[in-house]
Write an enzyme that holds these catalytic residues in place. Structure first.
Site, PDB file in Angstrom:
ATOM      1  N   ASP A   1      48.337  48.235  35.311  1.00 17.44           N
ATOM      2  CA  ASP A   1      47.572  47.645  36.404  1.00 17.44           C
ATOM      3  C   ASP A   1      47.189  46.214  36.036  1.00 17.44           C
ATOM      4  OD1 ASP A   1      46.027  47.424  38.822  1.00 17.44           O
ATOM      5  OD2 ASP A   1      45.692  49.589  38.734  1.00 17.44           O
TER       6      ASP A   1
ATOM      7  N   HIS B   1      49.643  54.036  50.148  1.00 14.64           N
ATOM      8  CA  HIS B   1      48.963  53.902  51.444  1.00 14.64           C
ATOM      9  C   HIS B   1      48.376  52.504  51.648  1.00 14.64           C
ATOM     10  CE1 HIS B   1      45.254  55.664  49.207  1.00 14.64           C
ATOM     11  NE2 HIS B   1      45.072  54.362  49.322  1.00 14.64           N
TER      12      HIS B   1
END
Length: 746
Positions: A596, A644
């Site tokens: 990340d 999403h």
């Protein structure tokens, strides 16, 4: 049902072995019938030799004659050395009577009746969202949590222990009859039970577990061997057979919509449906005994010291006792003569409770539309005797009509969330936790929270109406859900998540019409020119609030999706590391890397150290869009609650990078709140998708959309596994062709 292979039937009839891999539930019905019709007594050389009784009259007589057919050597056979006995079934008199007396308090008639409202609420709360959604898996979403939840109510197991019981039991059955000792399964089970005993002795309450753990004889606690024998028996028998029978009821009704309609009109048939289910499909196919003397049955003498198998399934389908035994007849007058609860001194101690559970399940199902199987279910044995369903995928005929009550609930839904926000901000749940079980009245709450009595009383009433508080004497105390999730300092504390929504998410929702009208996020971000996940646009509050929700979802993912061959996991966009932590906790062979942005990796590193997993989980700084490729060296890639946030082109780009980063045979796992194929729900996925309109360029997608993108990226062997977590309801898994597959299963 597939037609069994005649050669397999013949072999197993002559050399009966319930641990033979070909002895499946479908095969078992035919084999058991053939054995029953062959002779009153048959013999098999398997496992050192065993004798089989299969006719109703003989099995019932053996169950009644405990002096000749002893349980003292253990009814499970074969059995790994080191496994404690199961109470009371593995004991003969005189020990049996004392143990059964110790086990009777929670299943007495008055106690069972006392539990009925809580059991009914549990059943209603589990089935309602499935019916509202219109589809689901009645094993994973209903039968399993219902059985374990009733067990928790019955004896007082903590929520943490309830979450572990099914997996521990599955492991126990897997190894009990095949391992040379109990080390692969009993220490882990014992550790969970020991923690429950420690808790019950440290903080006694009014539960049966607390009573049993603190019970003394001549000033001494019960011996550990006896104590754990009782607790493990309740944990296993208290949920396993209930889960299996409830599953069978649900499965049979799903295939018979006419019977479902009859039950709505003729509820008096419900007890007959339960009894006939127990007779027709005994949840525990057989038990064993050991003879204490030579005994002759049907002209055959069984020697003293012989292992005897009692085939309950064959006995329950004996045509001499039950006419047309393979038919399902809810009006069968003698269905209750079945032997599924045993007979004699070992008749099931919890039979009254079980019958109540089955009645409640049928009554609560009758409140909802008719449902039907949407996929074929598979059955299999655990430990060669417990008949399990892999899933019962169903679709309800129609979603329930909203009606005025539902419309008003939607209209005022904001009020519920804001009541929770106010209670959390004011520290109500933490204060009530400090008060203990006695709780506090409105005046005490007002004084301690620094507010006036009027709003204190109104807020307490609101929280009680939402099920967050319960009455306690003249005041209020935390309900179990608030005590577990809303008390600061608890492991699964969600108060920071509530605060994050209020501060970061809800302001954008106040402008949702603008977002829908312009197709532009309405959430205000400090740096509009930067990506939404840059440090300036996603405050620490976001990651702190999301971590416990992600941990709970990661736990559900780890329990619902098995990755038996995975050894190196790359958690792309892994955030605070919650998913990597939970997956590594559930799989001791797994190592993981959280990939990340730099500021997010710093947060993840701290969480990983707090979990004590820094030797198995690392972090790697990067940007999965800006970097040309994803890091290599991993056999599994996880994308959990990531896709999403983005539109289709970027998601396709990311999946292509996953394909290139994986070795041949590697697996990608997409875990999300999946929208159903016809895009009518479920509610949580649909509203989360609208939340993405408010804050991101993405939305929630269907499993079919993910499948198409994965196939276009080059993946194959694509499948969807349903599970239920607070922020995900399924995982789409796919494999890169070639090599040795990592493998996955539900």
């Amino acid at each position: 049902m597939a037609i069994p292979d005649p050669d397999i039937i013949a072999r197993l009839t002559e050399q009966f072995d319930f641990h033979d891999p070909h002895y499946t539930p479908d095969v078992a019905e035919t084999v058991n019938r053939e054995i029953r019709e062959k002779a009153a007594v048959t013999y098999s050389p398997a496992h050192g030799g065993m004798w089989i009784l299969s006719r109703y009259e003989d099995v019932k007589a053996a169950l009644k004659d405990h002096a000749t057919f002893s349980s003292g050597s253990g009814v499970h056979f074969p059995r790994a050395p080191g496994m404690p006995k199961f109470a009371p079934i593995d004991f003969d008199p005189p020990e049996h009577g004392g143990i059964r007396k110790l086990m009777s308090p929670p299943v007495r008639g008055d106690q069972v009746r006392r539990l009925e409202p809580d059991i009914r609420k549990l059943a209603a709360d589990l089935i309602a969202p499935i019916a509202e959604r219109g589809h689901g898996d009645l094993v994973a979403e209903f039968a399993r949590p219902f059985a374990v939840g009733v067990l928790g109510l019955l004896i007082g197991l903590s929520e943490q222990a309830q979450g572990e019981i099914r997996g521990l039991t599955r492991t126990l059955w897997k190894h009990l009859s095949t391992d040379s000792d109990a080390e692969k399964f009993w220490p882990a089970y014992h550790a969970v039970l020991a923690e429950e005993v420690r808790r019950a002795r440290a903080r006694p309450d009014d539960s049966y577990l607390s009573w049993l753990a603190n019970h003394t004889v001549d000033g001494e606690h019960l011996p550990d061997e006896q104590l754990y024998s009782i607790i493990v028996s309740y944990c296993i028998a208290g949920h396993d057979n209930t889960m299996n029978t409830v599953s069978r009821i649900l499965w049979h009704l799903a295939g018979d919509p006419d019977l479902q309609r009859r039950l709505k009109d003729e509820p008096e048939l419900m007890p007959g449906v339960a009894e006939e289910t127990l007779r027709r499909w005994c949840p525990t196919d057989r038990f064993t005994r050991v003879t204490t003397r030579d005994v002759t049955i049907g002209g055959t003498t069984i020697p003293r010291g012989a292992r005897v198998v009692l085939l309950f399934d064959a006995a329950n389908r004996d045509p001499k006792e039950f006419g047309s035994p393979d038919d399902f007849d809810p009006r069968r007058g003698n269905a209750h003569h079945h032997l599924s609860f045993g007979h004699g001194i070992h008749h099931c101690v919890g039979a009254q409770l079980a019958r109540l559970e089955f009645r409640i399940v049928l009554e609560e199902l009758a409140r909802h539309p008719v449902y039907r199987l949407s996929e074929r279910s598979q059955t299999y044995f655990e430990n060669g005797r417990h008949i399990m369903f892999d899933k019962i995928a169903v679709r309800f005929d129609r979603p329930p009509a909203p009606g005025l009550d539902r419309l008003m609930g939607i209209t005022t839904g904001l009020w519920e969330s804001q009541a929770l926000v106010a209670a959390t901000d004011l520290g109500l749940f933490g204060f009530l936790a400090e008060c203990g079980g006695e709780g506090a009245d409105a005046d005490t709450v007002a004084d301690n929270l620094g507010i006036e009595r009027r709003p204190a009383e109104v807020l307490l009433t609101a929280c009680a109406s939402l099920g967050l508080l319960r009455l306690s004497g003249d005041g209020y105390a935390n309900a179990p859900v608030a005590d577990h999730y809303l008390v600061p300092g608890k492991p699964d504390y969600l108060g920071d998540y509530v605060g994050m929504l209020q501060t970061y998410v809800y302001p954008g929702w106040m402008r949702v019409t603008e977002a829908v009208r312009t197709n532009t996020p309405s959430r205000v971000i400090p740096q509009p020119g930067k990506e939404i996940f840059d440090a300036e646009n996603r405050p620490t509050l976001f990651w702190r609030g999301l971590h416990p929700l992600s941990a709970l979802t990661g736990r559900a993912l780890a329990a619902g999706v098995d990755l038996p061959g995975a050894t190196r996991l790359l958690d792309v966009g892994g955030g605070s590391g919650a998913f990597a932590i939970e997956l590594c906790r559930g799989n001791p062979r797994l190592r993981a890397t959280v990939f990340d942005l730099p500021h997010v990796c710093a947060i993840a590193g701290q969480r990983i150290r707090e979990a004590g997993l820094e030797d198995r989980i690392g972090t790697l700084q990067g940007d999965f869009f800006q970097d040309a490729e994803l890091p290599g060296g991993h056999d599994t890639i996880l994308l959990s609650m990531v896709l999403h946030d983005w539109d289709e082109p970027r998601n396709r780009e990311l999946l292509a990078k996953c394909y290139r980063a994986l070795p041949a045979g590697g697996t990608v796992v997409i875990s999300e709140l999946l929208v159903n194929a016809d895009k009518t729900g479920p509610v949580d996925a649909a509203l989360m998708s609208l939340n993405m309109i408010v804050g991101t360029p993405g939305r929630n997608y269907t499993a079919r959309e993910y499948e198409r993108w994965l196939r276009d990226a080059g993946f194959d062997d694509i499948r969807t596994v349903e599970f239920q977590g607070p922020a995900a309801n399924g995982a789409v898994l796919a494999r890169k062709p070639g090599g040795v597959s990592v493998g996955y299963s539900a």
